[in-house]
Design a protein around this motif. Sequence first.
Motif, PDB file in Angstrom:
ATOM      1  N   ALA A 171      62.930  48.832  31.805  1.00  0.00           N
ATOM      2  CA  ALA A 171      63.745  47.620  31.934  1.00  0.00           C
ATOM      3  C   ALA A 171      63.488  46.621  30.814  1.00  0.00           C
ATOM      4  O   ALA A 171      64.398  45.875  30.423  1.00  0.00           O
ATOM      5  CB  ALA A 171      63.496  46.968  33.289  1.00  0.00           C
ATOM      6  N   ASP A 172      62.240  46.577  30.303  1.00  0.00           N
ATOM      7  CA  ASP A 172      61.934  45.624  29.241  1.00  0.00           C
ATOM      8  C   ASP A 172      61.959  46.265  27.857  1.00  0.00           C
ATOM      9  O   ASP A 172      61.457  45.691  26.889  1.00  0.00           O
ATOM     10  CB  ASP A 172      60.579  44.958  29.484  1.00  0.00           C
ATOM     11  N   GLN A 173      62.548  47.463  27.781  1.00  0.00           N
ATOM     12  CA  GLN A 173      62.737  48.131  26.497  1.00  0.00           C
ATOM     13  C   GLN A 173      64.225  48.056  26.158  1.00  0.00           C
ATOM     14  O   GLN A 173      65.010  48.886  26.625  1.00  0.00           O
ATOM     15  CB  GLN A 173      62.298  49.604  26.581  1.00  0.00           C
ATOM     16  N   PRO A 174      64.648  47.066  25.389  1.00  0.00           N
ATOM     17  CA  PRO A 174      66.089  46.852  25.190  1.00  0.00           C
ATOM     18  C   PRO A 174      66.817  48.068  24.641  1.00  0.00           C
ATOM     19  O   PRO A 174      67.982  48.304  24.976  1.00  0.00           O
ATOM     20  CB  PRO A 174      66.138  45.676  24.206  1.00  0.00           C
ATOM     21  N   LEU A 202      66.377  51.138  25.386  1.00  0.00           N
ATOM     22  CA  LEU A 202      66.627  52.115  26.442  1.00  0.00           C
ATOM     23  C   LEU A 202      67.310  51.495  27.656  1.00  0.00           C
ATOM     24  O   LEU A 202      68.120  52.145  28.322  1.00  0.00           O
ATOM     25  CB  LEU A 202      65.313  52.777  26.869  1.00  0.00           C
ATOM     26  N   ALA A 203      66.980  50.248  27.951  1.00  0.00           N
ATOM     27  CA  ALA A 203      67.584  49.595  29.107  1.00  0.00           C
ATOM     28  C   ALA A 203      69.099  49.530  28.975  1.00  0.00           C
ATOM     29  O   ALA A 203      69.820  49.578  29.974  1.00  0.00           O
ATOM     30  CB  ALA A 203      67.005  48.191  29.270  1.00  0.00           C
ATOM     31  N   ALA A 204      69.584  49.455  27.744  1.00  0.00           N
ATOM     32  CA  ALA A 204      71.031  49.403  27.518  1.00  0.00           C
ATOM     33  C   ALA A 204      71.723  50.690  27.953  1.00  0.00           C
ATOM     34  O   ALA A 204      72.938  50.701  28.198  1.00  0.00           O
ATOM     35  CB  ALA A 204      71.315  49.136  26.044  1.00  0.00           C
ATOM     36  N   LEU A 205      70.957  51.780  28.059  1.00  0.00           N
ATOM     37  CA  LEU A 205      71.541  53.053  28.470  1.00  0.00           C
ATOM     38  C   LEU A 205      71.710  53.153  29.986  1.00  0.00           C
ATOM     39  O   LEU A 205      72.473  53.995  30.469  1.00  0.00           O
ATOM     40  CB  LEU A 205      70.656  54.217  27.999  1.00  0.00           C
ATOM     41  N   ALA A 206      70.986  52.310  30.721  1.00  0.00           N
ATOM     42  CA  ALA A 206      70.973  52.431  32.180  1.00  0.00           C
ATOM     43  C   ALA A 206      72.362  52.409  32.808  1.00  0.00           C
ATOM     44  O   ALA A 206      72.676  53.268  33.648  1.00  0.00           O
ATOM     45  CB  ALA A 206      70.087  51.339  32.784  1.00  0.00           C
ATOM     46  N   PRO A 207      73.237  51.457  32.436  1.00  0.00           N
ATOM     47  CA  PRO A 207      74.559  51.458  33.080  1.00  0.00           C
ATOM     48  C   PRO A 207      75.381  52.706  32.767  1.00  0.00           C
ATOM     49  O   PRO A 207      76.258  53.085  33.544  1.00  0.00           O
ATOM     50  CB  PRO A 207      75.231  50.204  32.483  1.00  0.00           C
ATOM     51  N   GLN A 208      75.098  53.342  31.639  1.00  0.00           N
ATOM     52  CA  GLN A 208      75.889  54.500  31.219  1.00  0.00           C
ATOM     53  C   GLN A 208      75.317  55.819  31.731  1.00  0.00           C
ATOM     54  O   GLN A 208      76.063  56.785  31.919  1.00  0.00           O
ATOM     55  CB  GLN A 208      75.961  54.543  29.691  1.00  0.00           C
ATOM     56  N   LEU A 225      63.964  59.610  18.985  1.00  0.00           N
ATOM     57  CA  LEU A 225      63.008  58.522  19.177  1.00  0.00           C
ATOM     58  C   LEU A 225      62.945  57.624  17.945  1.00  0.00           C
ATOM     59  O   LEU A 225      62.883  56.391  18.054  1.00  0.00           O
ATOM     60  CB  LEU A 225      61.617  59.090  19.471  1.00  0.00           C
ATOM     61  N   ARG A 226      62.954  58.248  16.781  1.00  0.00           N
ATOM     62  CA  ARG A 226      62.933  57.449  15.550  1.00  0.00           C
ATOM     63  C   ARG A 226      64.179  56.578  15.450  1.00  0.00           C
ATOM     64  O   ARG A 226      64.111  55.421  15.026  1.00  0.00           O
ATOM     65  CB  ARG A 226      62.825  58.372  14.331  1.00  0.00           C
ATOM     66  N   GLU A 227      65.312  57.121  15.847  1.00  0.00           N
ATOM     67  CA  GLU A 227      66.557  56.355  15.790  1.00  0.00           C
ATOM     68  C   GLU A 227      66.534  55.191  16.779  1.00  0.00           C
ATOM     69  O   GLU A 227      66.994  54.092  16.468  1.00  0.00           O
ATOM     70  CB  GLU A 227      67.746  57.270  16.081  1.00  0.00           C
ATOM     71  N   VAL A 228      66.005  55.444  17.981  1.00  0.00           N
ATOM     72  CA  VAL A 228      65.941  54.399  19.002  1.00  0.00           C
ATOM     73  C   VAL A 228      65.130  53.207  18.503  1.00  0.00           C
ATOM     74  O   VAL A 228      65.502  52.041  18.713  1.00  0.00           O
ATOM     75  CB  VAL A 228      65.330  54.970  20.306  1.00  0.00           C
ATOM     76  N   PHE A 229      64.032  53.487  17.823  1.00  0.00           N
ATOM     77  CA  PHE A 229      63.134  52.424  17.384  1.00  0.00           C
ATOM     78  C   PHE A 229      63.253  52.136  15.886  1.00  0.00           C
ATOM     79  O   PHE A 229      62.323  51.630  15.266  1.00  0.00           O
ATOM     80  CB  PHE A 229      61.687  52.779  17.731  1.00  0.00           C
ATOM     81  N   LEU A 248      62.396  61.122  29.291  1.00  0.00           N
ATOM     82  CA  LEU A 248      62.777  60.559  27.999  1.00  0.00           C
ATOM     83  C   LEU A 248      63.563  61.579  27.177  1.00  0.00           C
ATOM     84  O   LEU A 248      64.484  61.222  26.442  1.00  0.00           O
ATOM     85  CB  LEU A 248      61.522  60.107  27.246  1.00  0.00           C
ATOM     86  N   TYR A 249      63.204  62.848  27.308  1.00  0.00           N
ATOM     87  CA  TYR A 249      63.945  63.924  26.647  1.00  0.00           C
ATOM     88  C   TYR A 249      65.420  63.883  27.053  1.00  0.00           C
ATOM     89  O   TYR A 249      66.319  64.002  26.207  1.00  0.00           O
ATOM     90  CB  TYR A 249      63.300  65.265  27.009  1.00  0.00           C
TER      91      TYR A 249
END
Length: 314
Positions: free
Chosen positions: A111-114, A116-122, A269-273, A297-298
């Motif tokens: 939830a506090d990882q912006p 990844l949290a942005a993926l939650a609704p999708q 992972l590199r792209e996410v961060f 996470l995979y």
Amino acid sequence: MLDSHGVSVGQGGAAATLAVRAPFDLRLTVSALRRLPSSTLYSLVGEEFRFVAPLTGGPRLLAVTSAEGVGLRLRALDGALGAAEQAEARRMLARMLDVERDLAPLWALVADQPELAALAPQLAGMKPPRFVSLWETFCQIVPFQLVSLSAAIATLNRFVEALGPTVAYEGRDYRGLPSPTTVLAAEYATLRACGLSEAKARTLRELAARAQTGALEAADYAGLTDAEAIARLTQIPGIGPWSAQVALLRGLGRLTVFPAGDSGATRGLREVFAERDDPDAAAKELLARMGDWRGYLYFLLLGRRLLASGGFDR
């Protein structure tokens, strides 16, 4: 009428329903199961998931749809299922689609990882799917060793088309994975013609021999730690740490395992961060924080890639 598992059973074995833990999205979960829309296996036809299931009595073409207020509705397209077949099909489906998994703890973790949290609704309804058996799992791992995802899917498709069972329905052929017996009986030239290297063909035949004798059963790994299970699997010729880790994740449903050597996951992972000062350190910190959920996470990274490429075909 309800069976002992609370599953509604259709009269004459024609249909069944299966409860799922919300949120659940059939299309998202099946897309994660098949990895690319070009896969011959696990067809999505409209809102219906169709696959050739290796039931004990022989391959059957099953169709699964979401049913509001019920969960999932299951039927066979090639004739009504008998009571035993129906029970087997329900167990198989529940395992493949991990229908009872509660993903709320996962979303709380990120939830506090912006990023990844942005993926939650999708992706909230994407359960972590797994393959039917360890044999079918390795059929979908070995072709993927050291090649691109698209090249591996093309090889897998040829493998399935050359050796897998076929069920025709409404002018279309649906295919399943070949049995261990079929692979053992196949000539090396046939396996090589699918795009498998000589080493991969040998590995599949070794796995087929073990599966045929009952030496490749998921139940044999139930009491082992992840490290012990990986150590046992890597004793099989042609199965290295990456293959064993993916087998635990996609075959045994162990979300405690993140396949560290997976090039696609590492790149994701590199792209996410990418915007962080130290992307590698951020990725390492996230993996440690996710603990027993690190394997999901995979699937998050796979879902992120499919969203970007339109692979969910919504």
